[in-house]
Enzyme design. Structure first.
Site, PDB file in Angstrom:
ATOM      1  CB  THR A 141       2.969  -2.402  -3.943  1.00 23.39           C
ATOM      2  OG1 THR A 141       3.532  -1.737  -5.082  1.00 23.39           O
ATOM      3  CG2 THR A 141       3.958  -2.294  -2.794  1.00 23.39           C
ATOM      4  CG  ASP A 142       4.732  -3.397  -8.903  1.00 21.53           C
ATOM      5  OD1 ASP A 142       4.677  -2.455  -8.082  1.00 21.53           O
ATOM      6  OD2 ASP A 142       4.424  -3.269 -10.098  1.00 21.53           O
ATOM      7  CD  GLU A 143       6.345   1.448  -5.988  1.00 20.63           C
ATOM      8  OE1 GLU A 143       7.144   2.045  -5.232  1.00 20.63           O
ATOM      9  OE2 GLU A 143       5.395   2.013  -6.537  1.00 20.63           O
ATOM     10  CE1 TYR A 165       1.997   1.864  -0.799  1.00 22.82           C
ATOM     11  CE2 TYR A 165       3.357   1.589  -2.768  1.00 22.82           C
ATOM     12  CZ  TYR A 165       2.202   1.312  -2.057  1.00 22.82           C
ATOM     13  OH  TYR A 165       1.256   0.479  -2.599  1.00 22.82           O
TER      14      TYR A 165
END
Length: 334
Positions: A141-143, A165
């Site tokens: 994920t980009d997060e 997450y």
């Protein structure tokens, strides 16, 4: 979104391969499976999914009777089951989508997110390594890069996750990389509005997110499978970004069929923010572009199709209410 490739032997060719897609009943993964089944009829596509909350086999109805498609219900966190699956199905390629994904829920259930996202990835990697698979694609994920208003992230940017997450996904990335060196808010708003419930906006709502349509993401994964280099990370993204507040307003206009600003505001509910809420994840996807991939579906077309899909399919999810809850208010345990 970023993906990592591990242990590759050439591009997809006209040879029979057995491809395992984990979390295949999820929204993005199901689109990838449909593309694989239809574009590679000589490949056997095996969909492994636990069918947890927000999972649905509805998107896969068009391929459910295809000879080169198979569904297996199971848990990636069960080592004996995964070991037997790799042995019996003789897996050649793995696309690992399975994960606990809702950021809000990760603050409540940190241990569960770590267990599934980190330990589950480890179980898969160990089985894939023993089975000597040709390619392992991990969907991150980009997060994992943390938040930014103006700085673009490329594949070499440091991981600075700011929520449980993202932390679990970054940790899983480390497992994937170590094996090599020795390997969502739109549906929430749509579903709330369809039930005549307000869009819950965390904090100011000025946070920006970059969105891609599912078919563009699916095509990106096929591009990585065909052209991705071993050990590399590829950012799959777009330069188009929209604030959460503006996203909510556009969805309210479309779903509630209103142009009244007062009515739009009526359907917006500003709730307590998360402890950390990144302002944005601008990514440089130049490496993906160099492989020949670029987004094709415009924001206007994509959001219209997405609304139509959720209008038809929300009821097919298992326990979707769990994903619609806002972040807990003061006094609730995390």
């Amino acid at each position: 979104m970023s993906v990592g490739v591990s242990r590759a032997e050439g591009a997809l060719r006209g040879l029979t391969k057995r491809v395992l897609v984990t979390g295949g009943a999820g929204f993005i993964a199901s689109h990838v499976i449909v593309s694989l089944v239809e574009k590679y009829p000589n490949y056997v596509i095996i969909n492994l999914d636990k069918l947890d909350y927000c999972a649905s086999l509805t998107n896969l109805k068009t391929v459910s009777e295809k000879e080169n498609y198979k569904f297996v219900q199971g848990d990636i966190c069960e080592p004996n089951f995964i070991k037997e699956l790799f042995e019996t199905e003789q897996i050649d390629i793995v696309l690992h989508f399975a994960a606990q994904t809702h950021v809000d829920l990760s603050f409540w259930h940190k241990l569960e997110f770590n267990y599934v996202n980190v330990y589950g990835t480890y179980v898969l990697l160990r089985a894939a390594h023993k089975a000597n698979v040709e390619k392992f694609v991990y969907v991150s994920t980009d997060e994992v890069y943390g938040g930014s208003c103006d700085k673009e992230f490329d594949e070499s940017s440091p991981k600075q996750p700011t929520n449980p997450y993202a932390t679990s996904k970054a940790a899983a990335e480390c497992f994937v990389q170590s094996y090599w060196e020795r390997y969502q808010v739109i549906p929430k708003f749509i579903s709330l509005l369809q039930q005549n419930r307000k869009c819950c906006i965390h904090g100011s709502g000025l946070q920006k997110r970059n969105f891609l349509y599912a078919s563009d993401v699916a095509e990106a994964f096929l591009t990585v499978l065909k052209k991705g280099q071993p050990g590399e990370i590829y950012n799959i993204g777009t330069s188009f970004a929209v604030s959460i507040t503006q996203l909510a307003k556009e969805l309210i206009h479309l779903i509630k069929n209103t142009s009244s600003e007062a009515e739009v505001e009526h359907w917006m509910d500003y709730v307590k923010d998360r402890p950390t809420n990144d302002m944005g994840y601008p990514m440089n996807s130049g490496k993906m572009y160099s492989l020949g991939w670029k987004p094709k579906v415009s924001w206007k077309e994509g959001i219209k199709k997405t609304i139509e899909w959720y209008q038809a399919n929300f009821h097919n999810w298992k326990n979707p209410e769990k994903a619609l809850e806002p972040f807990p208010v003061a006094g609730e345990s995390i």
